[in-house]
Design an enzyme around this catalytic site. Structure first.
Site, PDB file in Angstrom:
ATOM      1  N   PRO A  95     -43.126   9.176  64.267  1.00 60.21           N
ATOM      2  CA  PRO A  95     -43.800   7.964  64.738  1.00 60.21           C
ATOM      3  C   PRO A  95     -44.852   7.368  63.800  1.00 60.21           C
ATOM      4  CG  PRO A  95     -44.661   9.875  65.867  1.00 60.21           C
ATOM      5  CD  PRO A  95     -43.537  10.365  64.998  1.00 60.21           C
ATOM      6  N   CYS A  96     -44.385   6.778  62.706  1.00 59.13           N
ATOM      7  CA  CYS A  96     -45.301   6.139  61.761  1.00 59.13           C
ATOM      8  C   CYS A  96     -45.979   4.914  62.391  1.00 59.13           C
ATOM      9  CB  CYS A  96     -44.580   5.768  60.468  1.00 59.13           C
ATOM     10  SG  CYS A  96     -43.132   4.734  60.682  1.00 59.13           S
ATOM     11  N   HIS A  97     -45.399   4.368  63.458  1.00 59.36           N
ATOM     12  CA  HIS A  97     -46.020   3.222  64.137  1.00 59.36           C
ATOM     13  C   HIS A  97     -47.344   3.599  64.804  1.00 59.36           C
ATOM     14  CE1 HIS A  97     -43.521   5.157  67.231  1.00 59.36           C
ATOM     15  NE2 HIS A  97     -44.418   4.729  68.098  1.00 59.36           N
TER      16      HIS A  97
END
Length: 160
Positions: free
Chosen positions: A126-128
């Site tokens: 989850p780079c967001h």
């Protein structure tokens, strides 16, 4: 090397292209296409079908973490950064500085940011959830509007 397969998942924020092999998924990326090009077929490997089904549950707000087999490709540093991303819980955010500290290299904030932008397993790793230290939304390969949507979606469905 195993054959490469691709399928498209129609998310509420655009088509997600899933790429992988019998062994696992190595790419989950938003496309700018409007038309599904790669449908599920009888030849689609279980790893891609599992990814598709888990993405569907995620977008329905019914799944927080992914369990299908995936393959992380990159340098040791990149893998370390990407494998640390899931430590930022669903519905929460962290900073590049947090990830740098978590991997034991507090001075690597810029390298962490650069690596985050090269993540091929978006949503799954989850780079967001990574935002600027000042709380601002920073770059997202899928577009900042998608990053904002994903964060709001998780915030809405996260356990209170």
């Amino acid at each position: 090397m195993s054959d490469k397969y691709m399928i498209d998942y129609q998310s509420p924020i655009g088509i997600v292209e899933i790429t992988g092999t019998e062994e696992g998924v190595y790419s989950v990326l938003f496309t700018e296409r409007d038309i599904l090009q790669y449908p599920l077929t009888e030849n689609t490997p279980k790893s891609l079908i599992d990814c598709y089904q888990q993405l569907d549950l995620y977008f329905k707000g019914e799944l927080e973490t992914f369990s299908f087999p995936y393959i992380v490709e990159g340098t040791d540093f990149q893998k370390n950064v990407w494998n640390t991303l899931p430590s930022i819980s669903y519905g929460k955010t962290g900073s590049y500085k947090d990830i740098a500290a978590a991997i034991g290299n507090e001075k690597a904030v810029r390298a962490v940011g650069s690596t985050n932008g090269k993540n091929k397993l978006c949503i799954v790793l989850p780079c967001h959830r990574i935002i600027g230290s000042n709380g601002s939304l920073t770059g997202y390969a899928g577009g900042l509007w998608r990053k904002e949507w994903l964060l709001e979606h998780e915030n809405k469905h996260a356990p209170k």
